[in-house]
Design an enzyme around this catalytic site. Structure first.
Site, mmCIF file in Angstrom:
data_model
loop_
_atom_site.group_PDB
_atom_site.id
_atom_site.type_symbol
_atom_site.label_atom_id
_atom_site.label_comp_id
_atom_site.label_asym_id
_atom_site.label_seq_id
_atom_site.Cartn_x
_atom_site.Cartn_y
_atom_site.Cartn_z
ATOM 1 N N GLU A 94 0.824 -1.207 0.000
ATOM 2 C CA GLU A 94 0.000 0.000 0.000
ATOM 3 C C GLU A 94 0.862 1.263 0.000
ATOM 4 O O GLU A 94 1.897 1.326 0.663
ATOM 5 C CB GLU A 94 -0.929 -0.009 1.218
ATOM 6 N N CYS A 107 3.402 8.683 1.063
ATOM 7 C CA CYS A 107 3.977 7.739 2.017
ATOM 8 C C CYS A 107 4.295 6.450 1.276
ATOM 9 O O CYS A 107 3.390 5.777 0.763
ATOM 10 C CB CYS A 107 2.986 7.499 3.150
ATOM 11 N N CYS A 114 6.827 -6.189 7.336
ATOM 12 C CA CYS A 114 7.936 -5.608 8.098
ATOM 13 C C CYS A 114 8.510 -6.677 9.020
ATOM 14 O O CYS A 114 7.775 -7.440 9.640
ATOM 15 C CB CYS A 114 7.463 -4.411 8.922
ATOM 16 N N CYS A 118 7.233 -4.278 15.641
ATOM 17 C CA CYS A 118 6.817 -3.297 16.652
ATOM 18 C C CYS A 118 5.387 -3.644 17.062
ATOM 19 O O CYS A 118 4.518 -3.843 16.211
ATOM 20 C CB CYS A 118 6.897 -1.885 16.090
ATOM 21 N N CYS A 121 1.974 -1.810 15.719
ATOM 22 C CA CYS A 121 1.872 -1.484 14.301
ATOM 23 C C CYS A 121 1.171 -2.597 13.536
ATOM 24 O O CYS A 121 1.548 -3.774 13.655
ATOM 25 C CB CYS A 121 3.265 -1.252 13.727
ATOM 26 N N GLY A 166 7.163 -1.446 6.173
ATOM 27 C CA GLY A 166 8.557 -1.857 6.224
ATOM 28 C C GLY A 166 9.483 -0.874 6.899
ATOM 29 O O GLY A 166 9.143 0.280 7.161
ATOM 30 N N ASN A 297 -3.682 4.457 16.357
ATOM 31 C CA ASN A 297 -4.828 4.060 15.533
ATOM 32 C C ASN A 297 -5.088 2.569 15.723
ATOM 33 O O ASN A 297 -4.260 1.740 15.322
ATOM 34 C CB ASN A 297 -4.549 4.336 14.048
ATOM 35 N N CYS A 340 -1.619 6.305 9.979
ATOM 36 C CA CYS A 340 -0.326 5.837 10.457
ATOM 37 C C CYS A 340 -0.489 4.569 11.280
ATOM 38 O O CYS A 340 -1.298 4.499 12.191
ATOM 39 C CB CYS A 340 0.324 6.928 11.309
#
Length: 366
Positions: A94, A107, A114, A118, A121, A166, A297, A340
């Site tokens: 994306e 972005c 990734c 984390c 995320c 990533g 989010n 984000c």
């Protein structure tokens, strides 16, 4: 077995010059090719009218200019656009465009998924498949610019941030040529300071980036102590806060007016306290920087919650009172999962991390 054709989008200008000279052509062919590809959005060698017919045929026999297939485009009520791009048979990534009054930010993703995991995320929760090639990275800019009718006279895109899916610095050798093309006058011509690389803290690569490319740096910090950061950003176990900040000081040491952006995802009842805000201001006191607060989010399967607006405002006030430029990132595109931390794409997870997301132990609240 014949070798696959080389994709010209994999090469920055210096690499293209070598490719053309190795091919028996003059170096200036590199800039001509870049003008066609990035200036005119032309991918058909037969349309390169300043190449001879013989050269056009030779190019088509040995090279290609492939870009990912555009699978879908979704536009948010706030104008944010998210494109889903097909990388290969099993993977899609994306890319997001965020329009504002005086700027348009793209972005860009650097990996399929990734590898860093984390814990807050969505991309990390989905796992990891592979690195993107340079062509796949710069093609995101190419596709977005073409869709937006972007040109040097009509600059719909003003800023590019490597903040998509990533960890860019984990894919350094492919990201660097893409950064060069973004800033090249014969590429997209973005000003150095308008190209930003965001990292979770790969210290050796931060130092290498400082030597190789004059770009802006954003660091995903998210906590003022090693103990908490290790729970949010597992990479901190390898490169702790002290080593990360030392590399950040070096990054801005010889750059006039340069500032590092420290990204801080504010998570409800985890890292949103007043004392944590004060600790953050003490931690960054000798680094030219600004602080960007990102209210968390939520995404499916997460154990975290959004912070209250009151807590975010309090955190910001403490940072500003200490003399920092501190902003709160406005949530954009959350209705199309483009905000984000929400990018996930569609891909085969080699880590099997996505299957285990609901089994993780809840983070201790501090």
């Amino acid at each position: 077995m014949t070798n696959p054709k080389k994709n010209l989008l994999d090469y920055d200008r210096l690499q293209l010059e070598k490719l053309f000279t190795d091919f028996g052509e003059q170096r200036f062919r590199a800039t001509q090719a870049m003008k066609w590809i990035y200036g005119d959005y032309q991918l058909d060698f037969q349309q390169f009218t300043n190449f001879s017919k013989t050269l056009r045929d030779k190019m088509a026999a040995h090279f290609n200019t492939a870009v990912p297939e555009l699978v879908s485009e979704h536009q948010s009520t706030d104008g944010t656009i998210k494109w889903l791009l097909k990388m290969d048979s099993d993977n899609a990534i994306e890319t997001v465009y965020i329009p504002e009054k005086n700027r348009g930010t793209l972005c860009v993703s650097s990996q399929v998924g990734c590898s860093l995991n984390c814990t807050f995320c969505a991309t990390g929760a989905q796992g990891f498949n592979r690195h993107l090639t340079t062509a796949e990275i710069i093609a995101q800019v190419w596709v977005a610019a073409k869709q937006l009718n972007h040109s040097h006279k009509n600059r719909r895109i003003t800023n590019v941030v490597m903040m998509g899916m990533g960890e860019p610095l984990a894919n350094y050798e492919r990201v660097l040529p893409a950064l060069n093309i973004m800033r090249d006058d014969f590429g997209f011509g973005f000003a150095n300071k308008r190209v930003t690389v965001s990292t979770s803290g790969l210290v050796p690569q931060i130092r290498q980036l400082n030597a190789d490319a004059d770009v802006s740096l954003a660091v995903s910090l998210h906590a003022p102590t090693d103990e908490l950061r290790e729970q949010l950003v597992p990479l901190n176990k390898k490169y702790n806060i002290a080593s990360l900040l030392a590399a950040c000081r070096e990054f801005v040491a010889d750059k006039k007016k340069a500032r590092i952006t420290f990204e801080y995802t504010v998570i409800g009842d985890v890292n949103d306290g007043a004392e944590q805000a004060r600790a953050l201001t003490r931690l960054l006191r000798d680094i030219p920087c600004k602080i960007n607060l990102i209210p968390f989010n939520p995404f499916p399967g997460t154990r975290y919650k959004s912070p209250s607006a009151k807590k975010v405002d309090q955190f910001k006030e403490i940072c500003m009172a200490a003399g920092y430029i501190c902003t709160v990132r406005k949530t954009r595109g959350d209705d199309i999962a483009a905000a984000c931390g929400q990018l996930a794409g569609e891909f085969m997870d080699r880590t099997r991390r996505s299957a285990n997301i609901t089994k993780k132990i809840p983070l201790e609240v501090r």
